[in-house]
Write a protein that holds these residues in place. Sequence first.
Motif, mmCIF file in Angstrom:
data_model
loop_
_atom_site.group_PDB
_atom_site.id
_atom_site.type_symbol
_atom_site.label_atom_id
_atom_site.label_comp_id
_atom_site.label_asym_id
_atom_site.label_seq_id
_atom_site.Cartn_x
_atom_site.Cartn_y
_atom_site.Cartn_z
ATOM 1 N N VAL A 55 25.131 12.260 -4.642
ATOM 2 C CA VAL A 55 25.859 11.266 -4.701
ATOM 3 C C VAL A 55 26.014 10.853 -6.353
ATOM 4 C CG1 VAL A 55 26.062 8.850 -4.313
ATOM 5 C CG2 VAL A 55 25.235 10.363 -2.320
ATOM 6 N N THR A 109 24.228 16.071 2.524
ATOM 7 C CA THR A 109 23.816 16.228 1.498
ATOM 8 C C THR A 109 22.356 16.789 1.355
ATOM 9 O OG1 THR A 109 22.678 14.200 0.576
ATOM 10 C CG2 THR A 109 25.026 13.981 0.402
ATOM 11 N N ALA A 167 29.056 12.996 -0.294
ATOM 12 C CA ALA A 167 28.538 12.087 -1.487
ATOM 13 C C ALA A 167 30.094 11.555 -1.921
ATOM 14 C CB ALA A 167 28.274 13.225 -2.477
#
Length: 254
Positions: A13, A184, A213
């Motif tokens: 992220v 992720t 993300a």
Amino acid sequence: MKTALITGGAGAVGAAAARLLASDGFSVVLADIAHERAEAICAAIRRDHGVEAVAEAVDLSDPAACRRLIGAVEQRFGRLDCLVNNAGKTGAPRIGAVDLTAWNEVLAMNLTAPMLLCQEAQPLLKASGGGSIVNVASRVYLSGTGVAYTSSKSGLIGLTRVLAVQLGPDNIRVNAVAPSFLNTPFNKKIVEEDSGLAASFRRMSPLGRLGTAEDVAGAIAFLASPRASFITGDVIHVCGGTQLAPQPAASDGG
Ligand SMILES: NC(=O)c1ccc[n+]([C@@H]2O[C@H](COP(=O)([O-])OP(=O)(O)OC[C@H]3O[C@@H](n4cnc5c(N)ncnc54)[C@H](O)[C@@H]3O)[C@@H](O)[C@H]2O)c1
């Protein structure tokens, strides 16, 4: 040039947010314990977006290091316009398995570090004419998985709301994003163990997929931008609708 500091900038992220903020013209500072990865991401950002991008090696569980980080940004750029408190860690899921050391580690990363960074950043944000703080919380604050994780992310939303009130007069907006389970590396272990959690989140979403993300980065960049100039103290759910209570099936659609 406007400057953004992103903690956990070498993660999924954080790196996506850094790339998007760079494409919006911010110089970016990626603060992460994974320094080599952060350096590599910065090199790609400089190449692709032509902005300054620097990596700061920091262990955010160390309060003194949090304080030094803002000093390093001030020394290098002389200003700060956006702070993204993104780094986070998880802990034991069930109350019976919580040990105090692990609890304290999760709270140190997910709640104490953001508080210290906000405290340290306030004068610099104010001197820059105001700015935006974006705290990366989680959907777990609504119903929870993980005792320390849920408590810390709920606390982060409390921090967001109180600081929105306290820092508003300095033209500093404070908001949170609350992602649900993302596709992720943060969830690598859960996905590998195939607990069914990923599939459940996919099914729970009216959009029928997991978030990415980049989905979260879009909300962060929006909150950092002038488009969000009158939004503060708020939480954007980046959850694909999984924050909604499931509805019982109704044959008449009522
Ligand atoms: N991935 C998800 O499903 C999900 C869902 C909701 C919320 N979130 C939140 O989003 C944020 C980012 O998640 P992500 O998926 O990008 O995770 P990630 O694991 O890809 O990135 C986290 C980054 O934080 C860094 N980090 C870890 N410990 C550190 C420390 N002590 N000091 C400095 N840096 C440290 C790591 O090196 C890593 O680069 C986290 O706060 C997480 O709680 C994630």
